[in-house]
Design an enzyme around this catalytic site. Sequence first.
Site, PDB file in Angstrom:
ATOM      1  N   GLU A 283      47.202  39.906  16.978  1.00 21.08           N
ATOM      2  CA  GLU A 283      45.937  40.633  17.146  1.00 21.08           C
ATOM      3  C   GLU A 283      45.750  41.239  18.540  1.00 21.08           C
ATOM      4  O   GLU A 283      44.622  41.574  18.927  1.00 21.08           O
ATOM      5  CB  GLU A 283      44.735  39.741  16.785  1.00 21.08           C
TER       6      GLU A 283
ATOM      7  N   HIS B  63      38.512  32.452  14.295  1.00 19.76           N
ATOM      8  CA  HIS B  63      38.200  32.475  12.863  1.00 19.76           C
ATOM      9  C   HIS B  63      39.095  31.505  12.093  1.00 19.76           C
ATOM     10  O   HIS B  63      40.157  31.108  12.577  1.00 19.76           O
ATOM     11  CB  HIS B  63      38.394  33.900  12.320  1.00 19.76           C
TER      12      HIS B  63
ATOM     13  N   ASP C 192      42.102  36.481  19.845  1.00 20.39           N
ATOM     14  CA  ASP C 192      40.638  36.416  19.862  1.00 20.39           C
ATOM     15  C   ASP C 192      40.143  34.967  19.963  1.00 20.39           C
ATOM     16  O   ASP C 192      38.942  34.725  20.076  1.00 20.39           O
ATOM     17  CB  ASP C 192      40.004  37.154  18.693  1.00 20.39           C
TER      18      ASP C 192
ATOM     19  N   HIS D 160      43.649  39.987   6.834  1.00 22.66           N
ATOM     20  CA  HIS D 160      43.918  39.113   7.985  1.00 22.66           C
ATOM     21  C   HIS D 160      42.968  37.912   8.029  1.00 22.66           C
ATOM     22  O   HIS D 160      43.183  36.992   8.822  1.00 22.66           O
ATOM     23  CB  HIS D 160      43.884  39.894   9.310  1.00 22.66           C
TER      24      HIS D 160
ATOM     25  N   ASP E 255      45.952  33.472  17.679  1.00 20.01           N
ATOM     26  CA  ASP E 255      45.240  34.743  17.633  1.00 20.01           C
ATOM     27  C   ASP E 255      44.574  34.923  18.997  1.00 20.01           C
ATOM     28  O   ASP E 255      43.828  34.054  19.450  1.00 20.01           O
ATOM     29  CB  ASP E 255      44.193  34.702  16.518  1.00 20.01           C
TER      30      ASP E 255
ATOM     31  N   ASP F 100      40.356  32.220   8.927  1.00 19.88           N
ATOM     32  CA  ASP F 100      41.304  32.949   8.084  1.00 19.88           C
ATOM     33  C   ASP F 100      41.594  32.188   6.793  1.00 19.88           C
ATOM     34  O   ASP F 100      42.720  32.170   6.298  1.00 19.88           O
ATOM     35  CB  ASP F 100      42.592  33.260   8.843  1.00 19.88           C
TER      36      ASP F 100
ATOM     37  N   HIS G 163      46.685  39.193  11.818  1.00 16.99           N
ATOM     38  CA  HIS G 163      46.984  37.811  11.450  1.00 16.99           C
ATOM     39  C   HIS G 163      47.426  37.641  10.003  1.00 16.99           C
ATOM     40  O   HIS G 163      47.825  36.536   9.611  1.00 16.99           O
ATOM     41  CB  HIS G 163      45.786  36.912  11.752  1.00 16.99           C
TER      42      HIS G 163
ATOM     43  N   ASP H 198      42.361  30.103  16.981  1.00 12.26           N
ATOM     44  CA  ASP H 198      41.729  31.317  16.459  1.00 12.26           C
ATOM     45  C   ASP H 198      40.220  31.146  16.505  1.00 12.26           C
ATOM     46  O   ASP H 198      39.711  30.038  16.265  1.00 12.26           O
ATOM     47  CB  ASP H 198      42.190  31.534  15.005  1.00 12.26           C
TER      48      ASP H 198
END
Length: 309
Positions: free
Chosen positions: A276, A129, A233, A144, A231, A131, A105, A127
């Site tokens: 990712e 997360h 994830d 990332h 992303d 980031d 990312h 995402d």
Amino acid sequence: MNDSQAVHVIGAPLDLGAGCRGCRMGPDAIRCAGLLTRLRQQGRMVQDLGDVTLTEREKLSADSAGGHPKAKYIDEIVRFNRRLHRKTAASVEAGAIPLILGGDHSIAAGTIAGAARHKRIGVLWFDAHGDLNTVQTSPSGNVHGMPLAAMLGYGYPALKHIGGKRPKVRPEHLVLIGTRSLDTGEQELIQRAGIRMYASRELHRLGMSEVVRQALAAAGEGTDGIHVSFDLDGLDPGEAPGVGTPVSAGMRLTEALEAMRVIAASGLLVSAEFVEVNPALDLRSKTAHAAVELICSLLGSDTMEEKSR
């Protein structure tokens, strides 16, 4: 976005920003899962522009995580993103939709900067997360986890200044969706900047369609369109096992497909990236195929209905 717009596929095979290697193979995994054929079958004009790459000399210098003790491989990542920024900007200027296939990312620094070079954009960030770390707040030093902070104007100077010194997106034009794993520094930045976030509990309470409609209203207000950063994830690990930083209780694929359809119907899409995908961790290419389904829904194909016919 309209159906006659060309799609420029750009590979970004970089994994220096991640904690584990392997997602540099992501662009080819998504291509091998049938992306180009699927897009062409739904009537899209598609041109594969190939991959942005590091030079052999840069690959050698990346053998050690130099550049900054709290931002591993930052010099190589910045060089890569500068090239990606130019390629993305050229695609937008040509009137196409740049579709970037990651890679980790950290490539978002190049894609968002490129999309924002000629347009004022909003960003929808799917995402697990945020980031939103900087070199001061990152617990790992993995870049990332930093690109979104950089695009807001925070963090490592060379990273945030890709494409110019101004911030590439304003906080009020950014929406986080599906976020469920944040570091302390990221939480503080979200509160301080007033960033809108829909965590997993909001997705369940409001429903994905309503969340995305609200997100588009916020990110699209006063902008020329939307950049989608997805992303894999962000999905539940059961749906996308081939990612380096899985987090439980993520989006179901059906929910994410609905989100892509709502964005497609809005006509606001300027550019997008899907990142990712790590084939070294995947199970029978499940994550790469999920990425293809999401991309086709974003670009207009109602894949789930087609499969049920």
